[in-house]
Design an enzyme around this catalytic site. Structure first.
Site, PDB file in Angstrom:
ATOM      1  N   ASP A   1       5.711   2.497   2.475  1.00 24.19           N
ATOM      2  CA  ASP A   1       4.849   1.338   2.704  1.00 24.19           C
ATOM      3  C   ASP A   1       4.007   1.633   3.945  1.00 24.19           C
ATOM      4  OD1 ASP A   1       3.751  -1.103   3.441  1.00 24.19           O
ATOM      5  OD2 ASP A   1       5.529  -2.258   2.878  1.00 24.19           O
ATOM      6  N   HIS A   2       2.727   1.811   3.725  1.00 31.47           N
ATOM      7  CA  HIS A   2       1.887   2.274   4.831  1.00 31.47           C
ATOM      8  C   HIS A   2       1.659   1.187   5.879  1.00 31.47           C
ATOM      9  CE1 HIS A   2      -0.443   5.113   6.876  1.00 31.47           C
ATOM     10  NE2 HIS A   2      -1.371   5.409   5.975  1.00 31.47           N
ATOM     11  N   ARG A   3       2.045  -0.040   5.579  1.00 33.75           N
ATOM     12  CA  ARG A   3       1.943  -1.090   6.602  1.00 33.75           C
ATOM     13  C   ARG A   3       3.009  -0.895   7.671  1.00 33.75           C
ATOM     14  NH1 ARG A   3       2.871  -6.152   2.882  1.00 33.75           N
ATOM     15  NH2 ARG A   3       4.537  -4.730   2.310  1.00 33.75           N
TER      16      ARG A   3
ATOM     17  N   PRO B   1       0.851  -1.201   0.000  1.00 36.78           N
ATOM     18  CA  PRO B   1       0.000   0.000   0.000  1.00 36.78           C
ATOM     19  C   PRO B   1       0.885   1.249   0.000  1.00 36.78           C
ATOM     20  CG  PRO B   1      -0.066  -1.080   2.147  1.00 36.78           C
ATOM     21  CD  PRO B   1       0.817  -1.926   1.284  1.00 36.78           C
TER      22      PRO B   1
END
Ligand code: CAO
Length: 539
Positions: free
Chosen positions: A508-510, A332
């Site tokens: 990386d939004h994780r 994401p």
């Protein structure tokens, strides 16, 4: 019954305008007993793969072509010792005497493919009939895999079933899908869609859903077949038939055969993988997952709108494309934009440039940016990290290897400045220049490209104001740098001209949340605004 033994010459049928077509497979050997219509060789044009069938039954006497060679219309492919009577097909089998009768028969036989080219040879095997005779989809799918021009027809399910045989003379049209007019394609597609295709032997499988066989397999949850892609897949007829029976979408199968041709074993391996229990949870698979089940972009025959030229992707593009895609679909991405005031940095760089140049070093802004990024990565360890394969842990790296995207004539590569935290601005700039040079010359070693923690993609030398770079997975962030420009900046009640550098951080939004990303770019901008700290000697 007395069957006359004769030698039949099987030649390359009329393939339209194609010349020097690659022989990608030879399917029979001398001594082999074959039925009429048995595929002898597989040819591949830019547009399609096609099997050339035998025009006679009997024993293969000699093969006149080799895998990897090329052929053109009329070339001799094989000599078949045939025991067929002239009037009716006889048993294939031993025949002794080729003799004179063979000689005369072969003349007739070799004329046959050309005379009836569309019907018995190219027409049956070329992909064009997928479009031209959608109602007989079973025929076309049986022996060909058209690679263009079949978009609309294939969409409609035409030519998709692989189990049937072409009725004789079914397709006397051009063998070239490209040669087909848009109108033909369209009407063919419509025909298939409106029902004639329903008469195809396996119409049920041509509609795009998994086959009954696959349905019976219960656990095998295969996605629907992408018909346009399936028709273009690089696989022979029997593999297509096999894939159809199992409901396997050939577009998802990686070919291990010659020139990436899909084999039976590849289809089996694909099914086995699909059946394998997915022990790992979704999150565990995410970092390296394949992104299965994605909707497919429909194939378009661009030639119907105007002239086109097909150019293969470079080797690097073929490697980097799937990696970029994997990153794009698995991670994401969010991009944080910012600007750094590099007015002072540029003044410093200009001051040091000449000295550096005398030492053979080109001091570009990128060297400063790498130095600044190292400081930011030290400040924000979660950006200098990767998710482990389970997806449950963050691996924090204690080293600082910074990659930078380099534009080369062969495509994009990412050399890495290793241990950038131990290199001062000059050493960094020198290495940057050397690696850039090697990249452009195609001389980077595997080591030059390994171990990166974080990547910088600088388009500053080219232009642009901002962009959204794709993360170089399994890294968790990438910095995009665009061209610096003089801008009026409001300070202390007045506008002042400042050189502003656009920054675009994709993350990386994780792993990284928005606040961290904004803090990272803010820190980076402040670091770039303070060049003294960037040029100081390292201990
Ligand atoms: N703003 C204004 N000017 C810039 C700049 C910036 N942000 N960055 C570089 N420049 C200038 C340099 O100072 C240099 O000018 P001078 O010759 O007058 O000093 C000129 O642009 C060209 O620099 P360069 O490209 O030779 O050197 P570099 O260190 O900036 O970049 C490299 C090296 C390999 C990164 C670059 O050549 C390159 O390939 N860039 C393309 C990367 C790319 O394709 N990214 C997209 C990947 S897809 O995400």
């Amino acid at each position: 019954m007395n069957a006359a033994v004769r030698l039949v010459e099987v030649r390359v049928p009329d393939m339209g305008n194609f010349k020097d077509v690659a022989v990608i497979d030879v399917l029979v050997k001398p001594g082999e007993i074959i039925e009429p219509e048995a595929p002898l060789v597989t040819l591949e044009t830019e547009k399609a793969t096609m099997d050339v069938p035998s025009t006679a039954s009997g024993v293969v006497e000699k093969i006149h072509v080799a895998k990897g060679g090329t052929v053109s219309t009329g070339d001799l492919i094989a000599t078949v010792r045939s025991t067929e009577s002239a009037a009716a097909g006889a048993q294939p089998g031993a025949g002794a005497d080729g003799g004179m009768s063979g000689a005369s028969a072969s003349a007739g036989a070799s004329a046959a493919p050309a005379a009836g080219a569309g019907a018995s040879g190219a027409g049956r095997s070329a992909g064009s009939n997928a479009s031209a005779t959608p109602g007989r989809g079973s025929a076309s799918g049986a022996t060909s895999s058209a690679q263009s021009g079949a978009g609309s027809a294939a969409d409609a399910g035409a030519g998709s079933a692989a189990t049937g045989r072409a009725p004789s003379g079914a397709t006397a049209k051009s063998a070239s899908p490209a040669a087909q007019s848009p109108a033909q394609s369209k009407s063919a597609g419509t025909a298939g869609a409106t029902g004639t295709g329903a008469t195809a032997p396996s119409a049920a499988t041509s509609g795009g859903s998994a086959s009954p066989a696959a349905a019976l397999m219960g656990r095998l949850d295969l996605p629907p077949i992408n018909e346009p892609g399936f028709s273009r897949a690089h696989a022979g007829p029997s593999v297509r038939k096999f894939a159809r029976e199992l409901g396997v979408d050939l577009t998802r199968v990686k070919g291990s055969g010659f020139k990436g041709r899909i084999t039976h074993d590849d289809v089996k391996a694909f099914v086995k993988t699909s059946l394998a229990p997915s022990a790992a949870p979704t999150t565990a698979r995410a970092p390296t997952g394949g992104g299965g089940g994605l909707p497919v972009i429909p194939a378009v025959d661009f030639a119907q709108f105007g002239p086109v030229e097909t150019k293969p992707l470079s080797r690097i593009q073929k490697i980097s494309g799937p990696r970029l895609h994997a990153s794009w679909v698995n991670i994401p991405h969010v991009t944080q934009f910012d600007e750094a005031d590099i007015t002072d940095l540029e003044a410093t760089r200009n001051r040091l440039k000449e000295t550096a140049s005398k030492a053979g070093i080109k001091l570009t802004p990128l060297a400063f940016i790498i130095r600044a990024c190292v400081k930011a990565l030290q400040e924000f360890p979660q950006v200098n990290a990767s998710l482990d394969p389970s997806g449950a842990n963050l691996v924090l790296k204690k080293y600082f290897h910074v990659g930078f995207a380099a534009d080369t004539p062969n495509g994009l590569v990412v050399p890495v400045v290793h241990d950038a935290d131990h290199k001062d601005i000059y050493k960094t700039a020198r290495e940057l220049g050397e690696l850039s040079e090697k990249a452009r010359a195609g001389k980077l070693s595997p080591n030059d490209m390994q171990g990166g923690c974080f990547t910088i993609s600088s388009l500053g030398g080219i232009g642009g104001t901002a962009f959204t770079p794709i993360i170089n997975a399994p890294e968790v962030a990438i910095l995009g740098v665009s061209r610096s420009t003089m801008k009026p900046v409001y300070r202390d009640g007045t506008f002042v001209p400042r050189l502003m550098l656009p920054l675009s951080l994709s993350y990386d939004h994780r792993v990284i949340d928005g606040a961290t990303a904004a803090r990272f770019t803010t820190f980076l901008a402040q670091t770039l605004a303070n060049p003294a700290a960037l040029v100081e000697a390292l201990p």
